[in-house]
Scaffold this motif. Sequence first.
Motif, short mmCIF file in Angstrom:
data_model
loop_
_atom_site.label_atom_id
_atom_site.label_comp_id
_atom_site.label_asym_id
_atom_site.label_seq_id
_atom_site.Cartn_x
_atom_site.Cartn_y
_atom_site.Cartn_z
N ARG A 1 22.68 42.41 39.03
CA ARG A 1 22.79 42.91 40.39
C ARG A 1 23.93 42.15 41.05
N THR A 2 25.08 42.79 41.16
CA THR A 2 26.26 42.11 41.68
C THR A 2 26.17 41.98 43.20
N PRO A 3 26.72 40.93 43.78
CA PRO A 3 26.59 40.68 45.22
C PRO A 3 27.61 41.46 46.04
N LEU A 4 27.55 41.30 47.35
CA LEU A 4 28.63 41.72 48.24
C LEU A 4 29.32 40.45 48.72
N LEU A 5 30.61 40.34 48.47
CA LEU A 5 31.38 39.16 48.83
C LEU A 5 32.24 39.45 50.06
N SER A 6 32.59 38.39 50.78
CA SER A 6 33.44 38.56 51.95
C SER A 6 34.30 37.32 52.16
N SER A 7 35.35 37.48 52.94
CA SER A 7 36.24 36.37 53.27
C SER A 7 36.89 36.65 54.61
N PRO A 8 36.90 35.69 55.53
CA PRO A 8 37.57 35.91 56.81
C PRO A 8 39.07 36.16 56.65
N PHE A 9 39.65 35.63 55.59
CA PHE A 9 41.08 35.85 55.34
C PHE A 9 41.35 37.33 55.04
N LEU A 10 40.47 37.95 54.26
CA LEU A 10 40.62 39.37 53.96
C LEU A 10 40.34 40.22 55.19
N ASP A 11 39.35 39.82 55.98
CA ASP A 11 39.05 40.54 57.22
C ASP A 11 40.28 40.57 58.14
N GLU A 12 40.99 39.45 58.19
CA GLU A 12 42.16 39.38 59.06
C GLU A 12 43.25 40.33 58.61
N ASP B 1 52.27 47.49 43.14
CA ASP B 1 52.39 46.24 43.88
C ASP B 1 51.16 45.99 44.75
N ASP B 2 50.62 47.05 45.35
CA ASP B 2 49.37 46.91 46.13
C ASP B 2 48.26 46.35 45.25
N ALA B 3 48.13 46.92 44.06
CA ALA B 3 47.07 46.49 43.15
C ALA B 3 47.26 45.03 42.73
N LEU B 4 48.48 44.66 42.39
CA LEU B 4 48.75 43.28 41.98
C LEU B 4 48.50 42.30 43.12
N ARG B 5 48.90 42.67 44.32
CA ARG B 5 48.68 41.79 45.47
C ARG B 5 47.18 41.64 45.75
N ALA B 6 46.43 42.73 45.61
CA ALA B 6 44.97 42.66 45.81
C ALA B 6 44.33 41.76 44.75
N MET B 7 44.83 41.81 43.52
CA MET B 7 44.33 40.93 42.47
C MET B 7 44.53 39.47 42.85
N ALA B 8 45.72 39.14 43.35
CA ALA B 8 46.02 37.76 43.75
C ALA B 8 45.12 37.32 44.89
N LEU B 9 44.93 38.18 45.88
CA LEU B 9 44.08 37.82 47.02
C LEU B 9 42.61 37.70 46.62
N ALA B 10 42.16 38.54 45.71
CA ALA B 10 40.78 38.45 45.23
C ALA B 10 40.54 37.10 44.55
N PHE B 11 41.55 36.65 43.79
CA PHE B 11 41.43 35.36 43.12
C PHE B 11 41.47 34.22 44.12
N LEU B 12 42.40 34.27 45.05
CA LEU B 12 42.56 33.18 46.01
C LEU B 12 41.41 33.09 47.00
N LEU C 1 38.32 35.17 47.03
CA LEU C 1 36.96 35.44 46.58
C LEU C 1 36.62 34.73 45.27
N LYS C 2 37.64 34.18 44.62
CA LYS C 2 37.48 33.46 43.35
C LYS C 2 36.97 34.38 42.24
N ILE C 3 37.46 35.62 42.23
CA ILE C 3 37.12 36.55 41.17
C ILE C 3 38.40 37.07 40.52
#
Length: 324
Positions: free
Chosen positions: A20-31, A262-273, A275-277
């Motif tokens: 059962r995977t969680p729902l993750l969040s980050s104030p940095f992504l919200d911004e 580029d959108d996908a690659l940038r989202a990958m980087a932000l998810a790692f930074l 959300l740590k995924i």
Amino acid sequence: MSTIDLIEAAAARLMGHVRRTPLLSSPFLDEIAGRRVLVKPECLQHTGSFKFRGAWSAISALDPETRARGVIAYSSGNHAQGVAHAATLHGIASVIVMPSDAPRLKIDNTRALGAEVVLYDRGRESREEIGTALAGERGLTLIRPYDEPQVIAGQASVGLELAEQAAELGVESGDVLVCCGGGGLTSGVALALEARAPGLRARPVEPEGFDDVKRSLASGTVSRNNSETGNICDAILTPEPGKITFPILSRLCGPGLAVSEDDALRAMALAFLRLKIVLEPGGAVSLAAALFHADQVEGDSVIAVASGGNVDAAVFRTALERFA
């Protein structure tokens, strides 16, 4: 049996076998998005993607005699690994037809999970024809990647979980962005939301230039992609929406969205930074749409289903070097 009964029966068979995977969040992504962003990381699922859900659902639904003869599937990698692992856990043989240009990690993992891998040239050969022929020759049951009711029912368990989790967080309306290839996950999530969270609306997200679902929804008729290669989002490159999935998508989903590489690659980087995924490009397009196409999204909150994380090291390194 009604659709929601089929979905709940699949969820019952999945219990104890899927995460059962969680729902993750980050104030940095919200911004960045200008609204609350919630991410459901199916990259944390067994075999690194949501595909294990549909594979387990379909294989566990077979009668014992049919199941014992083994299964076959065609996939660029995530469905392959899901079917291979589910088959091995059921103690049966599996054959997976994979494109020769699939990420080496996915090919190696599929073999390691117990499957026989048959490679093909997706620019010149038809995986459907190869899979159908092998199924007939060997008496195997074909587990289709998305145009299969029991596969869709298994993927819909993502939507059941998401509906419960969103309710717990007080999110009753808004868009649920789903990485979309043939539409199995998107249609499953849409069906689950219709029954359990009607205020939430599923929306498919695809790579630019391979947005057959987006175009099909806009026109009301099935539209094909000109190619099945030439984009880093290999996990969601399909020729056209499924015969079963498209009517569901047409009835329940909002307009499709398309994002750049580029959108996908940038989202990958932000998810790692943030959300740590770890996400693969095709598994990151939903988050990319939430973050970089916010003007096309409705609601105070947006939910992105991050569908998979099976990425080659070189591609992941590129994402981090360019955008981290």
